[in-house]
Enzyme design. Structure first.
Site, PDB file in Angstrom:
ATOM      1  CB  THR A  95      57.316  30.799  44.346  1.00  0.00           C
ATOM      2  OG1 THR A  95      58.221  31.903  44.365  1.00  0.00           O
ATOM      3  CG2 THR A  95      57.535  29.951  45.582  1.00  0.00           C
ATOM      4  CG  ASP A  96      53.673  30.523  39.629  1.00  0.00           C
ATOM      5  OD1 ASP A  96      52.955  30.933  40.565  1.00  0.00           O
ATOM      6  OD2 ASP A  96      53.346  29.583  38.899  1.00  0.00           O
ATOM      7  CB  ALA A  97      53.006  35.914  39.409  1.00  0.00           C
TER       8      ALA A  97
END
Lengths: 175, 175, 175, 175
Positions: free
Chosen positions: C48-50
């Protein structure tokens, strides 16, 4: 400012914007007078996780990029050497302490110092910090071993050893 | 030189070492006269795989870093904006063609151009090349969409739109 | 439900929980009657990312894991073959369309089908979907090339070719 | 067999193929009688580097996937909880020792045990091993902290605490 432990500040910082940009040179900046190396980078999307912060394992990547930059600063191209001789560095131990979470697009400086240099291995202290505030995001102790293509430890080549000794003021690491 | 297709060379290259180093600035270099942006980086261990070359998905990371650098070059800090407004860019399509494999510690330049700019989306052409030889490692076409915090497409903010228009000579993308 | 395009649903789904778990077998599940392969996985923090969603390049990783699982399902161990012969698969083209963002700890199924099989290359269609709803997160078209240790295309080995033909109902891919 | 230190073998292994496959369940397998949790995975291309082995930072990913699986085995969906309450686990310390390099497509088992459980934090011992031979690739000690959305430590929720206590024979961690 977010933090996980009592706030820790790095004593050489903050850096000016120009100093940060200079540390983003692909070789970073070797500072023999200070006995350390600075490597600048930006936190990218790929580095963050759904918690909104840098995923904890990625600090090890930042430290690795800094180590490769140290060698490039000494004219040593690890990729070419790996392909021609099969030799390179393998990591044997990492101790990581996380103090404050870095966030998307933050500026980062990796400060690398030599702690101990042996025949075929070394310990580096690598601090991952904010150049703007001196806040320490993470502190790593990393033990690397020089190995041949069968992953057996072997003596550091002279040129590698020489560049490493610039990472401490005395020209020698101390445990 | 290794290659997967008939060799492709980029017409603006090679770059001098100084030009490569300049492109390693955290914002890359915006070249409005040429209607493009250059972003320099080094292939790191974390980018390679057991085949000895850059893992194919990581070229998408290189392109993403270049896109963030374009915005930083225009004074836009996507991380801060994401945290304050929830807005940001989501990728809707990528077409990637791999021409030659980049290897550990190779120098890389990402050349970014605008292909098409619409109200809430754009197409960028991003070429990933060797600054030393002009050899094209990979060519990407990327469609990005500006979305709000519910991931619904919404109009590009004016400051984002303005910086993007510098990525084509005409100041306008063409399909 | 979040989505980037008109909602797309996969026609074979939803799967039961037991079917999803079965697809999490390290080899996935080859379904010759349906002319496809199912590979199950969970979205991890590292993916996942921000933005709170799976970072777009990581869908290519999911597809790669599924391709390796197809070969393992046919008794082919790519890692051992790479080390002994230097042969393996290189990706020449990827076309990725993102329809809806997957989130942390979502269940994922990669459905792999053969589109076209040539002497030394193939096209696979790989759909990345929610087993619970049939929602399509992303659709990939991937061209792979069998190469020798100098990265030159060479004929698929017979055992690799045989397992691949199970990925289409007719036993032959169609463009 | 490659190794970086005196060879270390895990005392509960080897596992049968069926036991390895069972551990590849998305929740892994909780073994309260043995006071541990097993999580199976395969080394993927994305995990390896140009040295032909698993990139050292990726062992931290393997450990993270195992931790998430422990919670899922207890019916706890961290992703949903993060989105609804902002709470989750942050890593405060990692000590990693690398004993032998895992290679492409190797089978891996992560064995997770509780070392110490406090009000808002815990220490886990996570061994990353070969199910076929019992060889230990890496040993990790990981300190995790339960934090709220401002990253401030807070008491473990009861359901999280309960599942964690299954990770030691006594139902209590020991320093």
């Amino acid at each position: 400012m977010l933090r996980l432990t009592a706030m820790k500040m790095h004593n050489l910082l903050p850096l000016s914007r120009a100093e940060f940009v200079a540390a983003c040179h692909p070789d970073g900046i070797l500072l023999p007078d200070q006995g350390c190396h600075h490597y600048g980078l930006i936190v990218q999307y790929e580095d963050t996780d759904a918690g909104g912060i840098v995923y904890h394992a990625h600090y090890l990547n930042y430290a690795e990029r800094a180590r490769s930059a140290v060698l490039r600063a000494g004219g040593i191209h690890l990729g070419a050497r790996l392909r021609s001789t099969g030799e390179g560095i393998i990591i044997r131990q990492v101790e990581a302490r996380y103090h404050a979470p870095a966030q998307l697009h933050d500026q980062i400086i990796v400060v690398t110092r030599l702690e101990q240099l042996k025949r075929a291995s070394l310990w580096l202290a690598q601090h991952i910090i904010s150049p703007e505030t001196g806040l320490i995001f993470a502190r790593l102790l990393v033990e690397g071993v020089w190995v041949n293509k069968k992953y057996a430890p072997c003596r550091f080549p002279d040129d590698v050893r020489e560049i490493i000794t610039h990472l401490s003021v005395a020209g020698e690491g101390t445990a």
